[in-house]
Enzyme design. Structure first.
Site, PDB file in Angstrom:
ATOM      1  N   GLY A 165     129.486  -8.929  76.206  1.00 48.17           N
ATOM      2  CA  GLY A 165     128.609  -7.497  77.085  1.00 48.17           C
ATOM      3  C   GLY A 165     129.369  -7.205  78.266  1.00 48.17           C
ATOM      4  O   GLY A 165     129.176  -6.324  78.992  1.00 48.17           O
ATOM      5  N   HIS A 235     123.165  -7.242  77.387  1.00 46.49           N
ATOM      6  CA  HIS A 235     124.079  -7.286  76.126  1.00 46.49           C
ATOM      7  C   HIS A 235     124.652  -8.627  75.962  1.00 46.49           C
ATOM      8  O   HIS A 235     125.383  -8.966  75.274  1.00 46.49           O
ATOM      9  CB  HIS A 235     125.396  -6.239  76.277  1.00 46.49           C
ATOM     10  CG  HIS A 235     124.791  -4.922  76.527  1.00 46.49           C
ATOM     11  ND1 HIS A 235     124.074  -4.129  75.601  1.00 46.49           N
ATOM     12  CD2 HIS A 235     125.114  -4.168  77.570  1.00 46.49           C
ATOM     13  CE1 HIS A 235     123.835  -2.920  76.114  1.00 46.49           C
ATOM     14  NE2 HIS A 235     124.324  -2.894  77.384  1.00 46.49           N
ATOM     15  N   ARG A 297     136.608 -16.703  66.215  1.00 45.30           N
ATOM     16  CA  ARG A 297     136.363 -17.936  66.814  1.00 45.30           C
ATOM     17  C   ARG A 297     135.103 -18.676  66.394  1.00 45.30           C
ATOM     18  O   ARG A 297     134.176 -18.105  65.579  1.00 45.30           O
ATOM     19  CB  ARG A 297     136.748 -17.789  68.308  1.00 45.30           C
ATOM     20  CG  ARG A 297     135.482 -16.849  68.694  1.00 45.30           C
ATOM     21  CD  ARG A 297     135.579 -16.972  70.447  1.00 45.30           C
ATOM     22  NE  ARG A 297     134.878 -15.852  70.929  1.00 45.30           N
ATOM     23  CZ  ARG A 297     133.521 -15.640  71.022  1.00 45.30           C
ATOM     24  NH1 ARG A 297     132.515 -16.593  70.436  1.00 45.30           N
ATOM     25  NH2 ARG A 297     133.101 -14.457  71.661  1.00 45.30           N
TER      26      ARG A 297
END
Length: 641
Positions: A165, A235, A297
């Site tokens: 975000g 976000h 990841r």
């Protein structure tokens, strides 16, 4: 199988990796900065190596020091966790050159998917649907503003690099674009060292649905179904669950196929997540989702996938890094039950989720049925301004969604956090929200209903009980009625009811609590204690606790408080510890309520400090680039004549 691993991370994820590594028989090596010298992950590992000062830029982000620690301890591999160096292609290459296995994808795959603009172009070639927008190289403000106009508002400005975000702004009107762009670029530069952005069409009623993928680096890939991460603020994900509510088999198959195609396009190895934005205005459709980005990841929310599939994703990572093939074929992976995860953070929902720092005076997370707790801290730990303020992850599992949510609600009732501000009460309200319960929410839910989700406070009766515990320390703090030390007898009073006004601070705010003595016992004046809260003592203070909220109650010296208020009454104070990155006013300036005075950055996020009222700037206490403590004066305002 590898015989040893250095975990190039800290906190919750380092502890979680150590648990699986230990089960598989790997020797574990932790690294730590000065701030983490006494951290839980350091004590859990077989060995620990100091790697530098507290700022991550001088410790956890310095690849050379990580590699030196790996070589010195003979670690065969490095697991980067998430964040820090986990998506750093140069670090992955350096590991390979040093003969140390990087538990993650190849550097080429990280580079291919690490920049959002290039990744979207690659996905288009692979036949994966992408959100309409501008993903080119030109970065002039006027050009980007024109592109936003062509795309059509609302639009989303997104940093090309990174995630979480940061460097992301929604813009609804052209007049707001330039300020939003400058803020996004500044934040992106600070967080990722790259100020470039892209512009995308903002999908109304969006749902954030991601697919967990694994590849073996030999052209094979599978998915482990979806996670719904639509409950977000700024976000950033707040609640994640699997499977996604309302997901149809047809849409799941389409999303899974697109995610596997994305992984195969870069010959992916290890754990990755393909993030999609979906149209949430109705039923999820096979033609109603678009690629946003790939995280190369392990994800913070990976436990919900583990709960519904019965697989240990960190074990999968170790096996693939050891050269083994995929542990299961696609047909062998299935969904069982439902899981929901929330993230407990040291942040203040009442002030826009600003990070909160300080000592965890109390952390009680007792085990509950069907609930997994992943944490990297314990009572007495320090929540530092240098790192992400996560306290723990709570993951509830059940045979169905409602059971999982019910079990999470029970866990909230049994948990206690005192010290820094935290989001426990907010999460409890979110999980109880009817839209969440119904499964019919989108990414805008928290913003739309924030006032309701953050409503509530510790009641006066509970605060009064805490005051009594302070005034009468010999009385057990858990009781709401206590003996009046001035009563000659408990059975007879000549003077009737008596009141005592006690001056206290409740989380630093001055307050006078009226205590009423009746029949040898005390209560809050004007009402009866409800029994809804409790009082908890620790070596750091006395707390009034109710409905997931904990406030610290302290007795104050009234004369000292009057003097302090006289000196600081006009001061606008920093709401958090951080770095001043902008000062917008000077002495003599007249400002209106809501005008921006300065901007403070903490944990790679910006917060604007605004004028609480109309006035004239009397003094500016800070300069650009300076560090400020929480509660320090930033600007002094004089009343207008």
């Amino acid at each position: 199988m590898l015989d040893s691993v250095l975990i190039a991370n800290r906190g919750e994820i380092a502890c979680r990796i150590i648990k699986t590594a230990r089960r598989l028989g790997l020797r574990t090596v932790a690294v730590y900065s000065e701030a983490d010298r006494d951290a839980l992950h350091v004590r859990m590992a077989d060995e620990a190596v100091a790697i530098g000062p507290s700022p991550s830029s001088e410790s956890y982000l310095v690849g050379e020091r990580i590699l030196e620690a790996a070589k010195a301890t003979g670690a065969a591999s490095i697991h980067p966790g998430y964040g820090f160096l986990s998506e750093n292609a140069a670090f992955a290459e350096a590991c390979a050159e040093a003969g140390i296995v990087f538990v993650g994808p190849s550097a080429s795959a990280i580079r291919a998917m690490g920049l959002k603009d290039g990744a979207k172009a690659l996905m288009e070639k692979a036949g994966v649907p992408v959100v309409p927008g501008y993903h080119g190289e030109r970065q002039e403000a006027e050009f980007l503003k024109q592109k936003a106009y062509e795309i059509g508002y609302p639009v989303l400005i997104k940093a090309v690099a990174g995630g979480g975000g940061k460097g992301m702004r929604r813009v609804d009107k052209a007049i707001e674009f330039e300020a939003a762009l400058a803020s996004a670029q500044r934040e992106a530069k600070s967080a990722f060292g790259d100020a470039r952005v892209l512009i995308e069409k903002f999908v109304l009623n969006p749902r954030h649905i991601e697919i967990q993928v694994f590849g073996d680096g030999k052209g094979n890939a599978v998915h482990l179904f979806e996670r719904d991460c639509s409950a977000q603020r700024r976000h950033q994900k707040v609640l994640e669950e699997a499977p996604a509510p309302g997901m149809t088999q047809e849409t799941r198959a389409a999303m899974g196929a697109a995610a596997v195609a994305a992984a195969k396009a870069v010959n992916y190895a290890g754990a990755g997540t393909i993030e999609f934005i979906a149209d949430g205005s109705g039923t999820l459709r096979p033609d109603g989702f678009w690629f946003m980005e790939m995280n190369t990841r392990l994800q913070v929310e990976h436990p919900v996938t583990e709960m519904i599939t019965g697989q240990d994703l960190v074990e999968w990572q170790f096996r693939i890094a050891s050269g083994e093939g995929l542990p299961l074929s696609q047909d062998e992976i299935s969904i069982r039950g439902h899981a929901v995860e929330v993230r407990l953070y040291a942040e203040d929902p009442d002030t826009g989720f600003l990070p909160s720092t300080g000592r965890l005076d109390l952390l009680e997370l007792p085990e509950s049925e069907g609930v997994r707790i992943d944490t990297g801290v314990e009572t007495g730990a320090e929540i530092s301004a240098f790192y992400d303020p996560m306290i723990a992850k709570l993951i509830a599992y059940g045979p169905d969604r409602q059971t999982a949510l019910d079990r999470l609600a029970v866990q909230f009732d049994r948990s206690l956090i005192a010290g820094p501000k935290n989001n426990l009460a907010f999460l409890a309200a979110l999980v109880a929200h009817e839209e969440v319960r119904r499964g019919g929410f989108d990414t805008g839910l928290i913003d739309r209903d924030l006032a309701r989700l953050t409503a509530g406070e510790v009641g006066e009766e509970t605060i009064a009980a805490a005051v009594a515990a302070l005034v009468l320390p010999e009385v057990p703090a858990e009781t709401f009625g206590w003996q009046d030390p001035f009563a000659a007898t408990n059975a007879f009073e000549l003077t009737g009811r008596r009141q005592t006004g006690v001056r206290v601070e409740v989380d630093g705010e001055p307050r006078e609590v009226a205590i009423e003595w009746r029949g040898g016992t005390a209560s809050v004046a004007g009402g009866e204690t409800s029994g809804a809260g409790r009082v908890v003592r620790s070596d750091r203070g006395t707390y009034a606790v109710e409905a997931g909220r904990a406030v610290r109650v302290t007795l104050v010296d009234h004369l000292a408080r009057v003097a302090e208020d006289a000196e600081g009454a006009s001061a606008v104070k920093a709401p958090m510890h951080g770095k001043v990155i902008a000062v917008d006013v000077a002495p003599g300036d007249r400002v209106e309520k809501g005008a921006r005075l300065a901007v403070v950055e903490a944990m790679k996020m910006e917060h604007a400090i605004t004028a609480p009222r109309d006035g004239t700037v009397e003094t500016v206490f800070v300069t650009e680039g300076a560090q400020v403590d929480q509660g320090a004066p930033v600007v002094a305002l004089a009343d207008e004549d």
